[in-house]
Design an enzyme around this catalytic site. Structure first.
Site, PDB file in Angstrom:
ATOM      1  N   SER A  29      43.201 -41.210  53.763  1.00 34.94           N
ATOM      2  CA  SER A  29      44.250 -40.853  54.723  1.00 34.94           C
ATOM      3  C   SER A  29      44.407 -41.964  55.756  1.00 34.94           C
ATOM      4  CB  SER A  29      43.903 -39.539  55.435  1.00 34.94           C
ATOM      5  OG  SER A  29      42.899 -39.748  56.408  1.00 34.94           O
ATOM      6  N   SER A  31      44.303 -41.633  59.094  1.00 34.65           N
ATOM      7  CA  SER A  31      43.883 -41.200  60.424  1.00 34.65           C
ATOM      8  C   SER A  31      43.112 -42.267  61.201  1.00 34.65           C
ATOM      9  CB  SER A  31      43.021 -39.942  60.321  1.00 34.65           C
ATOM     10  OG  SER A  31      41.763 -40.223  59.741  1.00 34.65           O
ATOM     11  N   LYS A  92      35.550 -40.911  61.421  1.00 25.75           N
ATOM     12  CA  LYS A  92      36.225 -41.048  62.710  1.00 25.75           C
ATOM     13  C   LYS A  92      35.381 -41.962  63.588  1.00 25.75           C
ATOM     14  CE  LYS A  92      39.159 -37.722  61.565  1.00 25.75           C
ATOM     15  NZ  LYS A  92      40.583 -37.999  61.239  1.00 25.75           N
ATOM     16  N   SER A 184      45.750 -37.700  63.553  1.00 22.21           N
ATOM     17  CA  SER A 184      44.340 -37.508  63.239  1.00 22.21           C
ATOM     18  C   SER A 184      43.888 -36.103  63.612  1.00 22.21           C
ATOM     19  CB  SER A 184      43.482 -38.538  63.989  1.00 22.21           C
ATOM     20  OG  SER A 184      42.101 -38.281  63.801  1.00 22.21           O
TER      21      SER A 184
END
Length: 234
Positions: A29, A31, A92, A184
């Protein structure tokens, strides 16, 4: 029999490296744009934070907490098991440490009541599958430790998470945010991600070993992002 023995020990060696040293992950993804792109493949160091149940193959539950543990640093890009569903891996940036107060005001990250410095450095341009061009504001964000990294923002007050409550990070937990701030799902969404227990940390993202533009055919060598191969992650 020799072949069987060779295969057996090769599997044991691979599992050992994957458990105690490095594990490969890929990015599905956007994010973490612009730090990580869809189609990036990276190695995560399993020894950076010590070992927990989630460091072991298949999540074998041999111990309750972490062993040989060391404290993550603010700004680390880390892979972790989603607290609400440990079968799912997320990646993250750690922005909040245990005991911190985290808040976002007009898209600006605040840590313990102080705004984190950010500087606009231009546009980040991406091409979508329909051929259109999307532009985001690219900033350099400087964390209290002095670590600088890029983030993206589409706007400062249109996204529901551009202005948030104050999050009090509990002991033994961390607050994670994606660098692509308006795209995100991270610790700001308490019911979906929330605070991440130390036990759920898998490891620190270290470097890219492969990267491919997923909009291009796999057989097209021009789809390989050669400028990203074997680069560190900051």
């Amino acid at each position: 029999m020799d072949t069987i023995k060779t295969i057996f020990w090769a599997i044991i060696l691979a599992l050992g490296i994957r458990t105690i040293a490095y594990e490969p992950f890929n990015i599905p993804s956007g994010s973490m744009k612009p730090t990580l792109l869809i189609g990036d493949y990276l190695f995560v160091s399993k020894f950076s934070y010590g070992y927990s149940t989630y460091s072991l193959p298949f999540g074998v539950n041999l111990f309750d907490d972490r062993i040989l543990s060391s404290e993550p640093k603010r700004g680390d890009v880390a892979v972790f098991k989603l607290p609400s569903d440990p079968s799912v891996d997320y990646i993250k940036r750690i922005v909040g440490l245990p005991g911190d107060k985290i808040q976002v005001i007009d898209s600006i990250l605040h840590i313990n009541g102080k705004a984190v410095e950010r500087e606009l450095v231009g546009d980040f341009v991406t091409r979508t599958r329909d051929g259109s061009i999307h532009r985001s504001n690219r900033y350099v964000e400087t964390l209290p430790s002095g670590l600088k990294h890029y983030i993206l923002e589409n706007s400062d007050n249109l996204n529901p998470m551009d202005n948030t409550q104050v999050y009090n990070v509990p002991p033994g937990h961390y607050f994670m945010m994606g660098d692509n701030r308006d795209n995100s799902r991270d610790s700001r969404y308490l019911n979906e991600v929330g605070f991440v227990p130390a036990k759920n940390l898998v490891g620190r993202a270290e470097f890219l070993f492969y990267s491919k533009d997923t909009l291009e055919p796999i057989w097209d060598l021009s789809s390989i992002r050669f400028d990203r191969l074997f680069t560190g992650i900051e």
